[in-house]
Design a protein around this motif. Structure first.
Motif, PDB file in Angstrom:
ATOM      1  N   ARG A 219      99.917 174.777  90.514  1.00  0.00           N
ATOM      2  CA  ARG A 219      99.357 174.100  89.346  1.00  0.00           C
ATOM      3  C   ARG A 219     100.471 173.910  88.341  1.00  0.00           C
ATOM      4  O   ARG A 219     101.129 174.869  87.976  1.00  0.00           O
ATOM      5  CB  ARG A 219      98.256 174.957  88.710  1.00  0.00           C
ATOM      6  CG  ARG A 219      97.121 175.304  89.624  1.00  0.00           C
ATOM      7  CD  ARG A 219      96.214 176.374  89.021  1.00  0.00           C
ATOM      8  NE  ARG A 219      95.555 175.917  87.826  1.00  0.00           N
ATOM      9  CZ  ARG A 219      95.556 176.576  86.675  1.00  0.00           C
ATOM     10  NH1 ARG A 219      96.187 177.713  86.552  1.00  0.00           N
ATOM     11  NH2 ARG A 219      94.921 176.089  85.634  1.00  0.00           N
TER      12      ARG A 219
ATOM     13  N   LEU B 134      99.493 170.733  95.765  1.00  0.00           N
ATOM     14  CA  LEU B 134      99.445 170.574  94.310  1.00  0.00           C
ATOM     15  C   LEU B 134      97.996 170.453  93.877  1.00  0.00           C
ATOM     16  O   LEU B 134      97.179 169.870  94.579  1.00  0.00           O
ATOM     17  CB  LEU B 134     100.186 169.313  93.881  1.00  0.00           C
ATOM     18  CG  LEU B 134     101.701 169.375  93.876  1.00  0.00           C
ATOM     19  CD1 LEU B 134     102.280 168.000  93.601  1.00  0.00           C
ATOM     20  CD2 LEU B 134     102.195 170.359  92.851  1.00  0.00           C
TER      21      LEU B 134
ATOM     22  N   ALA C  16      95.276 169.119  90.880  1.00  0.00           N
ATOM     23  CA  ALA C  16      95.096 168.189  89.774  1.00  0.00           C
ATOM     24  C   ALA C  16      93.635 168.242  89.363  1.00  0.00           C
ATOM     25  O   ALA C  16      92.770 168.669  90.122  1.00  0.00           O
ATOM     26  CB  ALA C  16      95.479 166.772  90.187  1.00  0.00           C
ATOM     27  N   GLU C  17      93.357 167.798  88.160  1.00  0.00           N
ATOM     28  CA  GLU C  17      91.990 167.807  87.629  1.00  0.00           C
ATOM     29  C   GLU C  17      91.344 166.466  87.905  1.00  0.00           C
ATOM     30  O   GLU C  17      91.952 165.416  87.700  1.00  0.00           O
ATOM     31  CB  GLU C  17      92.045 168.056  86.123  1.00  0.00           C
ATOM     32  CG  GLU C  17      90.712 168.129  85.458  1.00  0.00           C
ATOM     33  CD  GLU C  17      90.860 168.386  83.964  1.00  0.00           C
ATOM     34  OE1 GLU C  17      89.870 168.196  83.260  1.00  0.00           O
ATOM     35  OE2 GLU C  17      91.943 168.748  83.524  1.00  0.00           O
ATOM     36  N   GLN C  18      90.101 166.484  88.399  1.00  0.00           N
ATOM     37  CA  GLN C  18      89.382 165.238  88.637  1.00  0.00           C
ATOM     38  C   GLN C  18      88.809 164.739  87.318  1.00  0.00           C
ATOM     39  O   GLN C  18      88.272 165.522  86.539  1.00  0.00           O
ATOM     40  CB  GLN C  18      88.266 165.448  89.641  1.00  0.00           C
ATOM     41  CG  GLN C  18      88.786 165.771  91.024  1.00  0.00           C
ATOM     42  CD  GLN C  18      87.664 165.924  92.019  1.00  0.00           C
ATOM     43  OE1 GLN C  18      86.509 165.955  91.654  1.00  0.00           O
ATOM     44  NE2 GLN C  18      88.018 166.002  93.272  1.00  0.00           N
TER      45      GLN C  18
ATOM     46  N   ARG D  13     100.596 169.344  82.610  1.00  0.00           N
ATOM     47  CA  ARG D  13     100.847 167.906  82.520  1.00  0.00           C
ATOM     48  C   ARG D  13     102.140 167.598  81.766  1.00  0.00           C
ATOM     49  O   ARG D  13     102.846 166.654  82.093  1.00  0.00           O
ATOM     50  CB  ARG D  13      99.671 167.233  81.805  1.00  0.00           C
ATOM     51  CG  ARG D  13      99.793 165.754  81.672  1.00  0.00           C
ATOM     52  CD  ARG D  13      98.707 165.194  80.802  1.00  0.00           C
ATOM     53  NE  ARG D  13      97.429 165.846  81.055  1.00  0.00           N
ATOM     54  CZ  ARG D  13      96.289 165.221  81.154  1.00  0.00           C
ATOM     55  NH1 ARG D  13      96.246 163.932  81.002  1.00  0.00           N
ATOM     56  NH2 ARG D  13      95.185 165.879  81.366  1.00  0.00           N
TER      57      ARG D  13
ATOM     58  N   LEU E 215      96.038 170.275  83.501  1.00  0.00           N
ATOM     59  CA  LEU E 215      96.301 169.613  84.778  1.00  0.00           C
ATOM     60  C   LEU E 215      96.219 168.097  84.644  1.00  0.00           C
ATOM     61  O   LEU E 215      95.410 167.581  83.875  1.00  0.00           O
ATOM     62  CB  LEU E 215      95.286 170.079  85.827  1.00  0.00           C
ATOM     63  CG  LEU E 215      95.383 171.527  86.265  1.00  0.00           C
ATOM     64  CD1 LEU E 215      94.218 171.869  87.188  1.00  0.00           C
ATOM     65  CD2 LEU E 215      96.693 171.789  86.960  1.00  0.00           C
ATOM     66  N   PRO E 216      97.041 167.371  85.429  1.00  0.00           N
ATOM     67  CA  PRO E 216      96.909 165.916  85.453  1.00  0.00           C
ATOM     68  C   PRO E 216      95.631 165.519  86.182  1.00  0.00           C
ATOM     69  O   PRO E 216      95.086 166.291  86.958  1.00  0.00           O
ATOM     70  CB  PRO E 216      98.152 165.465  86.231  1.00  0.00           C
ATOM     71  CG  PRO E 216      98.582 166.647  87.004  1.00  0.00           C
ATOM     72  CD  PRO E 216      98.132 167.858  86.246  1.00  0.00           C
ATOM     73  N   LYS E 217      95.150 164.307  85.950  1.00  0.00           N
ATOM     74  CA  LYS E 217      93.907 163.827  86.551  1.00  0.00           C
ATOM     75  C   LYS E 217      94.201 163.122  87.879  1.00  0.00           C
ATOM     76  O   LYS E 217      95.256 162.545  88.064  1.00  0.00           O
ATOM     77  CB  LYS E 217      93.213 162.844  85.616  1.00  0.00           C
ATOM     78  CG  LYS E 217      92.984 163.391  84.223  1.00  0.00           C
ATOM     79  CD  LYS E 217      91.552 163.740  84.034  1.00  0.00           C
ATOM     80  CE  LYS E 217      91.255 164.091  82.597  1.00  0.00           C
ATOM     81  NZ  LYS E 217      91.265 165.468  82.291  1.00  0.00           N
ATOM     82  N   THR E 218      93.230 163.175  88.823  1.00  0.00           N
ATOM     83  CA  THR E 218      93.356 162.491  90.106  1.00  0.00           C
ATOM     84  C   THR E 218      91.976 162.072  90.597  1.00  0.00           C
ATOM     85  O   THR E 218      90.973 162.589  90.128  1.00  0.00           O
ATOM     86  CB  THR E 218      94.031 163.382  91.158  1.00  0.00           C
ATOM     87  OG1 THR E 218      94.190 162.621  92.349  1.00  0.00           O
ATOM     88  CG2 THR E 218      93.210 164.611  91.462  1.00  0.00           C
TER      89      THR E 218
ATOM     90  N   TYR F  69     108.615 167.319  85.914  1.00  0.00           N
ATOM     91  CA  TYR F  69     108.237 167.209  87.325  1.00  0.00           C
ATOM     92  C   TYR F  69     109.198 167.986  88.218  1.00  0.00           C
ATOM     93  O   TYR F  69     108.794 168.582  89.214  1.00  0.00           O
ATOM     94  CB  TYR F  69     108.212 165.728  87.714  1.00  0.00           C
ATOM     95  CG  TYR F  69     107.867 165.449  89.141  1.00  0.00           C
ATOM     96  CD1 TYR F  69     106.581 165.641  89.614  1.00  0.00           C
ATOM     97  CD2 TYR F  69     108.828 164.982  90.032  1.00  0.00           C
ATOM     98  CE1 TYR F  69     106.254 165.377  90.924  1.00  0.00           C
ATOM     99  CE2 TYR F  69     108.509 164.711  91.342  1.00  0.00           C
ATOM    100  CZ  TYR F  69     107.224 164.904  91.785  1.00  0.00           C
ATOM    101  OH  TYR F  69     106.906 164.641  93.087  1.00  0.00           O
TER     102      TYR F  69
END
Length: 146
Positions: free
Chosen positions: A95, A122, A124-126, A98, A35-38, A102
């Motif tokens: 999910r 959506l 995302a991973e913290q 990464r 997962l992308p980070k946020t 897109y």
């Protein structure tokens, strides 16, 4: 008079309890996704959400079952029909890996949204070690005009 010492039993039970408490969150979703980070805060969840995953190859999974894009909406509608009347619509999390395009993630989200599902989000991973909620930086003032 014979006595049974229960201290070792209690020690073993506490160790097992800790192991299961640590391992339980790791068993929630079986499809490996990077997962992308946020920096956004986690959402409050009252019921278990449905999870749609798009892996690095672009394959789609509903929970842990692979589903073609054409069969995704009928399966979601069947799940929602089983929901009790008057209950709030279940949240659907998408999910996406990464490294995936897109457009593929948006295609899945668009398909789900166009079928009438309104609670689609959506995931995302913290990032670890940083606060979950960080205010966005303020834009710099515009230079004066001449």
């Amino acid at each position: 008079m014979a006595e049974i010492n229960v201290t070792p039993l209690v020690d073993v039970m506490l160790v097992l309890l800790i192991i299961f408490m640590v391992a339980a969150p790791l068993m929630t979703v079986g499809v490996p996704i990077d997962l992308p980070k946020t920096n956004a805060q986690a959402l409050n969840q009252e019921t278990e959400p449905l999870t749609i995953s798009v892996n690095a190859e672009g394959r789609i999974f509903l929970q842990e079952t692979e589903v073609p894009l054409e069969g995704l909406v009928p399966q979601l509608q069947a799940i929602m029909r089983e929901q009790k009347p008057g209950e709030q619509q279940r949240r659907i999390f998408v999910r996406g890996d990464r490294g995936i395009n897109y457009g593929r993630v948006m295609e899945v989200m668009g398909t789900v949204s166009s079928a009438g599902f309104t609670r689609v989000a959506l995931l995302a991973e913290q990032p670890s070690g940083r606060p979950a909620a960080v205010q966005a930086p303020q834009p710099a003032p515009a230079p004066p005009r001449r």
